[in-house]
Design an enzyme around this catalytic site. Sequence first.
Site, PDB file in Angstrom:
ATOM      1  CE  LYS A  50      -0.440  -0.712   5.083  1.00  0.00           C
ATOM      2  NZ  LYS A  50      -1.212  -1.235   6.263  1.00  0.00           N
TER       3      LYS A  50
ATOM      4  CE1 TYR B 161      12.059  31.058   6.631  1.00  0.00           C
ATOM      5  CE2 TYR B 161      12.421  28.768   6.042  1.00  0.00           C
ATOM      6  CZ  TYR B 161      12.302  30.058   5.728  1.00  0.00           C
ATOM      7  OH  TYR B 161      12.002  30.290   4.437  1.00  0.00           O
TER       8      TYR B 161
HETATM    9  C1  LIG Z   1      -0.403  -2.360   6.655  1.00  0.00           C
HETATM   10  C2  LIG Z   1      -0.710  -3.600   7.220  1.00  0.00           C
HETATM   11  C3  LIG Z   1      -0.025  -4.603   7.495  1.00  0.00           C
HETATM   12  C4  LIG Z   1       1.457  -4.528   7.198  1.00  0.00           C
HETATM   13  O1  LIG Z   1       1.898  -3.999   8.645  1.00  0.00           O
HETATM   14  P1  LIG Z   1       3.578  -3.840   8.712  1.00  0.00           P
HETATM   15  O2  LIG Z   1       3.597  -3.472  10.184  1.00  0.00           O
HETATM   16  O3  LIG Z   1       3.729  -2.769   7.819  1.00  0.00           O
HETATM   17  O4  LIG Z   1       4.281  -5.056   8.525  1.00  0.00           O
HETATM   18  C5  LIG Z   1      -0.610  -5.739   7.525  1.00  0.00           C
HETATM   19  N1  LIG Z   1      -1.842  -5.878   7.833  1.00  0.00           N
HETATM   20  C6  LIG Z   1      -2.657  -5.102   7.837  1.00  0.00           C
HETATM   21  C7  LIG Z   1      -4.119  -5.318   7.749  1.00  0.00           C
HETATM   22  C8  LIG Z   1      -2.257  -3.642   7.301  1.00  0.00           C
HETATM   23  O5  LIG Z   1      -3.017  -2.710   6.933  1.00  0.00           O
END
Ligand SMILES: *Cc1c(COP(=O)(O)O)cnc(C)c1O
Length: 349
Positions: free
Chosen positions: A33, A245
């Site tokens: 994702k 800044y």
């Molecule tokens: C993002 C996600 C993962 C992966 O999690 P990590 O901590 O990056 O390994 C697994 N399961 C679900 C449902 C997620 O949304």
Amino acid sequence: MNAFATISQSALAHNLNIVCQYSDKAKIVAVVKANAYGHHLNLITPIIEGSDLLAVSNLYEVHKLRQHTQKPILLLSGIASVDALQEANDLNCHIVVHQLQQATIISQTKQAVNVWIKVDTGMHRLGLLADEYQQCIALFKRNPLINIVCIMSHFACADDIEHPKNKTQFNQFKQLAQPPLKRSIANSAAILSNTIDCFDFVRPGIMLYGISAFGKSDKRLKPVMKLSAFIIAIKTINIGETVGYDETWRADKKTTIAIINIGYGDGYPRHAKNNTPVLINEVICPLVGRVSMDLICVNISHIKAKIGDIATLWGNEKLSAETIAKHSDTIAYELVTGVNQRVSFSKEK
Ligand SMILES: *Cc1c(COP(=O)(O)O)cnc(C)c1O
């Protein structure tokens, strides 16, 4: 010259191999994702090819990912309408069902669908509670076109191995989802903790990119993204003068400063504090003053450097994204995911 990120193919392959080692015979759902946690879908081929399924959050991401693979894609947020169901099905998705409205829509399907039922075991974000879960199963049993591929749940505190909630969630999950139903609960932290049953499918995300879920770099993994930028100016700052800044850093002696062409407009965290490490010519140098949109300032008094030299912001053995996250009150997930459009991405040579 703009900032640039290189993506190591060998590191991706290595990290995927670590997933295999720790998850026995479980199938691998690679979580890609947010454009592969900011690593770019077109640059993570070893992960796409080496996994059994891929997971993204929404249909927009499914369309993007379909340009790179024909493998089934797990749609984590599921669908919210009959049209979306049709669209997801046409794109060969496995569809997560996390609330009863979705179950109702899917129960009327006239096409075969693959579903994953998500149960809430304590995260209290997405997922069906125990009684809703039973209703959902009953509903789906009435339509033979619905194939329940797997029951899944997600940990709330997996990044803290000792946290008692992990056991509670795990036990509740085990009780709810029993064979012959297939099961999936392990994310990266759970896989690497090596303390729980990985069941039938594991869902690694961050570890694939060589970043630990536990907040400090993990020797078992290899960082995938290296973020770099150029020195575009060098200045001498006299005692008592300030840099950047809001005058958040003041020279207590004559100091040589390198100005580097990267800032929060590229995804470098604005919250990075004074003394956040930056790697220049293999030596750690401290950040001084505020991070601005296009620039950061770094104390290089103790090293040899010139205009045009390259600074590494994170992503090698000497400087992990986890370290930068610590200095900027965030997690490395947010850093890599936040590297943006202005940064050029390529495969590491
Ligand atoms: C993002 C996600 C993962 C992966 O999690 P990590 O901590 O990056 O390994 C697994 N399961 C679900 C449902 C997620 O949304």
